[in-house]
Design an enzyme around this catalytic site. Structure first.
Site, PDB file in Angstrom:
ATOM      1  N   GLU A   1       0.807  -1.225   0.000  1.00  0.00           N
ATOM      2  CA  GLU A   1       0.000   0.000   0.000  1.00  0.00           C
ATOM      3  C   GLU A   1       0.837   1.272   0.000  1.00  0.00           C
ATOM      4  O   GLU A   1       0.391   2.323  -0.456  1.00  0.00           O
ATOM      5  CB  GLU A   1      -0.918  -0.032   1.224  1.00  0.00           C
ATOM      6  CG  GLU A   1      -1.930   1.077   1.290  1.00  0.00           C
ATOM      7  CD  GLU A   1      -2.826   0.931   2.511  1.00  0.00           C
ATOM      8  OE1 GLU A   1      -3.359   1.955   2.954  1.00  0.00           O
ATOM      9  OE2 GLU A   1      -2.986  -0.205   3.012  1.00  0.00           O
ATOM     10  N   SER A   2       2.051   1.194   0.510  1.00  0.00           N
ATOM     11  CA  SER A   2       2.905   2.377   0.609  1.00  0.00           C
ATOM     12  C   SER A   2       3.421   2.855  -0.740  1.00  0.00           C
ATOM     13  O   SER A   2       4.012   3.932  -0.834  1.00  0.00           O
ATOM     14  CB  SER A   2       4.097   2.080   1.522  1.00  0.00           C
ATOM     15  OG  SER A   2       4.759   0.895   1.111  1.00  0.00           O
TER      16      SER A   2
END
Length: 252
Positions: free
Chosen positions: A50-51
Site C-alpha cells: 500500500e505504501s
C-alpha cells in the site's frame, strides 16, 4: 519435519498464489505467505504494498508497509494515490491478501471496532487502511486468519471491508468489481463461499484436524462439504524457507 498449525496456515496461504500474478499484500500473516510463495514456487510473483512499492523483493519480512526494505528492493516506488487510482481501482491486481480482527459467515471483515457502537466501542482497532479498496477491486481476495469464536462471528461488529454483504448479489448491488473473497485460510483448514449462497463453507482440513474442531472454533453453524479434503503437509523446503523468513523479523 514436524510443523505447527500456524506454519501449515502460512504454507497453505502461500500455495494459493501462482507465479507471475500481481498480489496486493497486507502486513502480518498475508505478508509472510506472499513472501514465502515468492521464495518457493512463485519467483515471479509481483508483490505490491500500500505504501507504493511495486515488485518489491524483501530479503526479510517487513515490519510495516512503511518499512524501508520494501522501497529498497522494489522495481518501482510510486505515490499512494497512484497505487490506488491506477493499479488497484481499474482491476489490475490479481490477488488481494487480507487479514482482520473478525470475519463473518458472508466473509465481511472487521478491523475497526469491537463491541458497542462506533462512537464508544469496547475496543478500537487500528482501522481498515486500504483494505476496503482491496476487497472491492482486486480480481480475487484471499483472507488468512487464526480461527476462534472471537474472530469468526456470525455477523461482524462493523463492516470495514465488504465480502458478500448479507449474501449473494450484494457485491453487484454495491458496484464492486472484483470477485470478492475466494478463500479463507486458517490454522485449522480452508473455507470457501458457497457458489449459491456465498456463505462460508469448510472445504479442506489441516492435517490432524477434525471437522468438529473447526465447527467449535466458529461462531455460527458452519456448513461443511460432504467430503472435506485434507491439505498436504508442508514440504521440507517450504518449512525451511518459512522459518528462515520468520527469523529475519526485526533484524536490520
Amino acid at each position: 519435519m514436524t510443523f505447527t498449525a500456524d506454519e501449515m496456515m502460512s504454507v497453505a496461504a502461500a500455495r494459493t498464489l501462482h507465479n507471475g500474478a500481481a498480489c496486493f499484500v497486507g502486513i502480518g500473516l498475508p505478508s509472510t505467505a506472499a513472501n514465502l510463495a515468492r521464495r518457493t514456487h512463485a519467483p515471479d510473483l509481483v508483490l505490491v504494498y500500500e505504501s507504493g512499492t511495486l515488485g518489491t523483493k524483501p530479503d526479510q519480512l517487513p515490519l510495516s508497509i512503511g518499512d524501508g526494505i520494501l522501497a529498497d528492493t522494489a522495481d518501482s516506488v510510486v505515490s499512494v494515490p497512484e497505487i490506488f487510482n491506477y493499479w488497484l481501482q481499474p482491476g489490475r491486481i490479481d490477488f488481494g491478501f487480507l487479514g482482520g480482527a473478525q470475519v463473518d459467515k458472508f466473509v465481511n471483515i472487521n478491523s475497526t471496532v469491537i463491541g458497542g457502537d462506533y462512537a464508544s466501542p469496547k475496543v478500537r482497532l487500528p482501522g481498515a487502511g486500504g483494505a476496503p479498496e482491496i476487497a472491492a477491486n482486486c480480481r480475487e481476495v484471499l483472507i488468512v486468519m487464526r480461527q476462534s469464536t472471537r474472530s469468526f462471528v456470525e455477523q461482524v461488529d462493523f463492516v470495514s471491508s465488504v465480502g458478500f454483504g448479507r449474501g449473494k448479489g450484494d457485491r453487484e448491488k454495491l458496484g464492486l468489481q472484483g470477485r470478492g473473497p475466494v478463500k479463507v485460510i486458517t490454522d485449522l483448514g480452508v473455507m470457501q463461499p458457497d457458489p449459491d449462497t456465498c456463505e462460508l463453507t469448510l472445504t479442506t482440513l489441516s492435517p490432524g484436524v477434525e471437522v468438529g474442531q473447526v465447527k467449535e472454533a466458529t461462531g455460527w453453524d458452519l456448513k461443511v462439504v460432504d467430503e472435506p479434503g485434507v491439505q498436504d503437509p508442508p514440504t521440507e523446503t517450504e518449512l525451511s524457507v518459512l522459518r528462515e523468513l520468520k527469523a529475519t523479523i526485526g533484524k536490520d
